[in-house]
Scaffold this motif. Sequence first.
Motif, PDB file in Angstrom:
ATOM      1  N   ALA A 151      30.975  -3.455 -85.721  1.00 35.26           N
ATOM      2  CA  ALA A 151      30.866  -2.511 -86.842  1.00 35.26           C
ATOM      3  C   ALA A 151      32.036  -2.689 -87.799  1.00 35.26           C
ATOM      4  O   ALA A 151      31.862  -2.695 -89.026  1.00 35.26           O
ATOM      5  CB  ALA A 151      30.822  -1.079 -86.308  1.00 35.26           C
ATOM      6  N   ILE A 169      25.979  -4.086 -75.031  1.00 33.70           N
ATOM      7  CA  ILE A 169      26.563  -2.767 -75.270  1.00 33.70           C
ATOM      8  C   ILE A 169      25.578  -1.629 -75.056  1.00 33.70           C
ATOM      9  O   ILE A 169      25.949  -0.530 -74.645  1.00 33.70           O
ATOM     10  CB  ILE A 169      27.224  -2.693 -76.667  1.00 33.70           C
ATOM     11  CG1 ILE A 169      28.167  -1.493 -76.708  1.00 33.70           C
ATOM     12  CG2 ILE A 169      26.194  -2.604 -77.791  1.00 33.70           C
ATOM     13  CD1 ILE A 169      29.320  -1.641 -77.634  1.00 33.70           C
ATOM     14  N   ALA A 205      26.483  -7.541 -78.485  1.00 34.46           N
ATOM     15  CA  ALA A 205      25.431  -6.686 -79.047  1.00 34.46           C
ATOM     16  C   ALA A 205      24.327  -6.437 -78.022  1.00 34.46           C
ATOM     17  O   ALA A 205      23.764  -5.339 -77.939  1.00 34.46           O
ATOM     18  CB  ALA A 205      24.863  -7.330 -80.319  1.00 34.46           C
ATOM     19  N   GLN A 221      32.929   8.449 -76.586  1.00 31.14           N
ATOM     20  CA  GLN A 221      32.521   8.350 -77.992  1.00 31.14           C
ATOM     21  C   GLN A 221      33.745   8.333 -78.898  1.00 31.14           C
ATOM     22  O   GLN A 221      33.839   7.576 -79.858  1.00 31.14           O
ATOM     23  CB  GLN A 221      31.610   9.512 -78.343  1.00 31.14           C
ATOM     24  CG  GLN A 221      30.238   9.386 -77.711  1.00 31.14           C
ATOM     25  CD  GLN A 221      29.390  10.637 -77.865  1.00 31.14           C
ATOM     26  OE1 GLN A 221      29.843  11.641 -78.394  1.00 31.14           O
ATOM     27  NE2 GLN A 221      28.160  10.576 -77.381  1.00 31.14           N
ATOM     28  N   VAL A 272      28.350   3.449 -83.683  1.00 28.90           N
ATOM     29  CA  VAL A 272      29.325   3.178 -82.632  1.00 28.90           C
ATOM     30  C   VAL A 272      29.359   4.323 -81.619  1.00 28.90           C
ATOM     31  O   VAL A 272      29.390   4.111 -80.404  1.00 28.90           O
ATOM     32  CB  VAL A 272      30.708   2.940 -83.280  1.00 28.90           C
ATOM     33  CG1 VAL A 272      31.830   3.146 -82.272  1.00 28.90           C
ATOM     34  CG2 VAL A 272      30.775   1.541 -83.866  1.00 28.90           C
ATOM     35  N   LEU A 300      31.048   3.651 -93.905  1.00 28.66           N
ATOM     36  CA  LEU A 300      31.782   4.088 -92.713  1.00 28.66           C
ATOM     37  C   LEU A 300      31.069   5.182 -91.905  1.00 28.66           C
ATOM     38  O   LEU A 300      30.980   5.067 -90.678  1.00 28.66           O
ATOM     39  CB  LEU A 300      33.211   4.506 -93.101  1.00 28.66           C
ATOM     40  CG  LEU A 300      34.149   4.797 -91.932  1.00 28.66           C
ATOM     41  CD1 LEU A 300      34.261   3.624 -90.979  1.00 28.66           C
ATOM     42  CD2 LEU A 300      35.540   5.182 -92.429  1.00 28.66           C
ATOM     43  N   LEU A 343      36.880   1.417 -83.612  1.00 27.91           N
ATOM     44  CA  LEU A 343      36.375   1.005 -84.926  1.00 27.91           C
ATOM     45  C   LEU A 343      37.460   1.164 -85.984  1.00 27.91           C
ATOM     46  O   LEU A 343      37.801   0.233 -86.714  1.00 27.91           O
ATOM     47  CB  LEU A 343      35.133   1.852 -85.285  1.00 27.91           C
ATOM     48  CG  LEU A 343      34.683   1.874 -86.751  1.00 27.91           C
ATOM     49  CD1 LEU A 343      34.289   0.491 -87.241  1.00 27.91           C
ATOM     50  CD2 LEU A 343      33.497   2.830 -86.945  1.00 27.91           C
ATOM     51  N   ASN A 389      35.379   4.995 -78.742  1.00 28.46           N
ATOM     52  CA  ASN A 389      34.645   4.017 -79.550  1.00 28.46           C
ATOM     53  C   ASN A 389      34.950   4.171 -81.037  1.00 28.46           C
ATOM     54  O   ASN A 389      35.177   3.191 -81.737  1.00 28.46           O
ATOM     55  CB  ASN A 389      33.139   4.167 -79.333  1.00 28.46           C
ATOM     56  CG  ASN A 389      32.685   3.469 -78.058  1.00 28.46           C
ATOM     57  OD1 ASN A 389      33.323   2.519 -77.614  1.00 28.46           O
ATOM     58  ND2 ASN A 389      31.604   3.941 -77.474  1.00 28.46           N
ATOM     59  N   GLU A 390      34.959   5.418 -81.481  1.00 30.71           N
ATOM     60  CA  GLU A 390      35.252   5.661 -82.887  1.00 30.71           C
ATOM     61  C   GLU A 390      36.678   5.204 -83.205  1.00 30.71           C
ATOM     62  O   GLU A 390      36.917   4.586 -84.247  1.00 30.71           O
ATOM     63  CB  GLU A 390      35.064   7.150 -83.195  1.00 30.71           C
ATOM     64  CG  GLU A 390      35.072   7.426 -84.682  1.00 30.71           C
ATOM     65  CD  GLU A 390      34.875   8.902 -85.010  1.00 30.71           C
ATOM     66  OE1 GLU A 390      34.157   9.596 -84.265  1.00 30.71           O
ATOM     67  OE2 GLU A 390      35.457   9.339 -86.016  1.00 30.71           O
ATOM     68  N   SER A 418      26.185   0.065 -81.525  1.00 30.59           N
ATOM     69  CA  SER A 418      26.927  -1.091 -82.025  1.00 30.59           C
ATOM     70  C   SER A 418      28.301  -1.110 -81.370  1.00 30.59           C
ATOM     71  O   SER A 418      28.829  -0.069 -80.988  1.00 30.59           O
ATOM     72  CB  SER A 418      27.065  -1.003 -83.548  1.00 30.59           C
ATOM     73  OG  SER A 418      27.913  -2.028 -84.017  1.00 30.59           O
ATOM     74  N   LEU A 477      28.304   3.588 -89.838  1.00 28.22           N
ATOM     75  CA  LEU A 477      28.836   2.707 -88.794  1.00 28.22           C
ATOM     76  C   LEU A 477      29.443   3.529 -87.656  1.00 28.22           C
ATOM     77  O   LEU A 477      29.272   3.211 -86.489  1.00 28.22           O
ATOM     78  CB  LEU A 477      29.877   1.755 -89.392  1.00 28.22           C
ATOM     79  CG  LEU A 477      29.304   0.673 -90.316  1.00 28.22           C
ATOM     80  CD1 LEU A 477      30.420  -0.049 -91.073  1.00 28.22           C
ATOM     81  CD2 LEU A 477      28.484  -0.342 -89.509  1.00 28.22           C
ATOM     82  N   LYS A 478      30.137   4.583 -88.024  1.00 30.71           N
ATOM     83  CA  LYS A 478      30.707   5.476 -87.008  1.00 30.71           C
ATOM     84  C   LYS A 478      29.610   6.015 -86.111  1.00 30.71           C
ATOM     85  O   LYS A 478      29.745   6.052 -84.893  1.00 30.71           O
ATOM     86  CB  LYS A 478      31.406   6.665 -87.678  1.00 30.71           C
ATOM     87  CG  LYS A 478      32.881   6.464 -87.922  1.00 30.71           C
ATOM     88  CD  LYS A 478      33.511   7.804 -88.317  1.00 30.71           C
ATOM     89  CE  LYS A 478      34.939   7.609 -88.780  1.00 30.71           C
ATOM     90  NZ  LYS A 478      35.496   8.833 -89.378  1.00 30.71           N
TER      91      LYS A 478
END
Lengths: 331, 331
Positions: free
Chosen positions: A320, B51, B48, B274, A310, A303, B281, B277-278, A315, A306-307
């Motif tokens: 992700a 982005i 992909a 950001q 992102v 995680l 996810l 985005n997080e 990504s 991946l965070k």
Amino acid sequence: MTMNLANLTTSEIIEGIYSNNVAIVSKAITLIESTKHEHRLIANDIIAACISRKNDAIRIGITGVPGAGKSTFIEKFGNLLTNLGKKVAVLTVDPSSRRTKGSILGDKTRMQELVKNPNAYIRPSSSGTSLGGVTRKTRESIVILEAAGFDSILIETIGVGQSETAVHDMVDFFLLLKLAGAGDELQGIKRGIIEMADAIAITKADGDNVQRANFAKMEFTRALHMFPPKENGWSPEVLTCSAIENKGLTDIWELIDSYCKNMKAIGYFDSNRQQQNENWLIQYVEQELLSEFYRHPKTKELLPQLKKEVINGKSSPFLAAEKLLKALKPT
Amino acid sequence: MTMNLANLTTSEIIEGIYSNNVAIVSKAITLIESTKHEHRLIANDIIAACISRKNDAIRIGITGVPGAGKSTFIEKFGNLLTNLGKKVAVLTVDPSSRRTKGSILGDKTRMQELVKNPNAYIRPSSSGTSLGGVTRKTRESIVILEAAGFDSILIETIGVGQSETAVHDMVDFFLLLKLAGAGDELQGIKRGIIEMADAIAITKADGDNVQRANFAKMEFTRALHMFPPKENGWSPEVLTCSAIENKGLTDIWELIDSYCKNMKAIGYFDSNRQQQNENWLIQYVEQELLSEFYRHPKTKELLPQLKKEVINGKSSPFLAAEKLLKALKPT
């Protein structure tokens, strides 16, 4: 009469709760708060016995930023209620609290009058780091306290973070305390909390402050008027009060009382409680499932990386997420 | 020039997006919306590739109850932006929409002028029953559109249910449209939405309505003043506009533009993206995990009964939850 609390059987504890034995109520709440498995099992039996016991209690959430006068308000308001013949219990939801680690001195010294009142019971926030944990313990404590005959449960929260939402979701009436003056001290209030309130009480409306409090009352009344009405048809009211001069507290109680009567008459009081119960079931299941996921070694491994991808735009959040979910699938 | 879209390779689609070929952009979004596994795989490759493509787009969420004048507003506002040399894309998030099942006629007839504008692209809500699904598709469509050079993404939502929150979480600026008159039409607005707005535009401020609109502006300005400030320091503004008379739209654009410049200067614009985005996810992973749980046969068997017990006060929400979790554990 001394009693060895440690040796009580589960049914003795339940009997003690039913007969409003405060020492036993405290012991039961301690069992609820315990992390030991054997205590949890006893606690479950106690809750199962208490939950179906009929009672006519109301649950009032009280919030406000530090300095809004919560402790003084609750002390005086609690005494008002016991003077009306009620039995009052005060709980605090404050997951960030450090003062309660092993000591309840903080809360007891905050409300010196109420603590001596034989018809009042004050229990500070259980220690615990997660809001979910603290919330569960508070909800279960309410069940015990109501089975013990406390008919006015005041639940205090500190007005920051997510705890007001948690408290809002466990009460019948949600009261926001505000200092007079609409300006700077709004800084401390979480956005969204004003819309949660069933009433706003402008505190410390005494001495030089009276005029300012009345002005704030007018301003907030006007502001609340701009909100869409609540689904139960209730229009939140703004009142002023002074805990020191014992002014306005009766009005607040009468407002809450008339709210409850109203909501009982239209069936909202019960349907709201049922909805809250259903929400707790769902929330708790979901919480447990997700915390299992976050504890998983693969999650802990993947995680953070991946965070980062992102956040840096390398990504897509969804790609992700799919990578992570795939890694978790048993092969 | 005709082109057989069906035979395009993935890299041809990506090239087509990069060169702002609108037919190919549409095809890519159709792939995103498809439920077929092979389409999903191609869509993932396209996303992909898109982005990480630099762009300078802004995302504006526009909400308001039916009748607040959203379509007319977006039509005129979109034309204003293309006159300023911008390329505008309009998306709609409306999971409840039935008009889009197989037909986009509804949206196209709503915005007849904008649809003919060569620098504007209108894509109605994807069909789909879950908000989560529609939200994902919209977020991924944004990535495609921005890679295609659209620099002003307008995302319309209908202002009921959870969709405004979803849209709020995917935009840089959130605009609430309101009819003049603070009274009855507030009924339709969801509580909490006023606090989400970065600006409120009082629509249809023309003819007999001008006075009422100015009064509403004053009332809302005062009401917003009672809210705590946003974490980015922004104080939401209230403006009036008339789409028919083309009045006030430039002011709204200039406000949004100055907001974005401001937020870029203090670093909030990027950090907010950001954070979004997080959040996507995390939300997506959690959503998937939970929907797996709700699809589980044991859940389907036990949950309705446990809910009933909890609602009737026969079981504690937590004990019921534990029963369910235990039943799900592989033995």
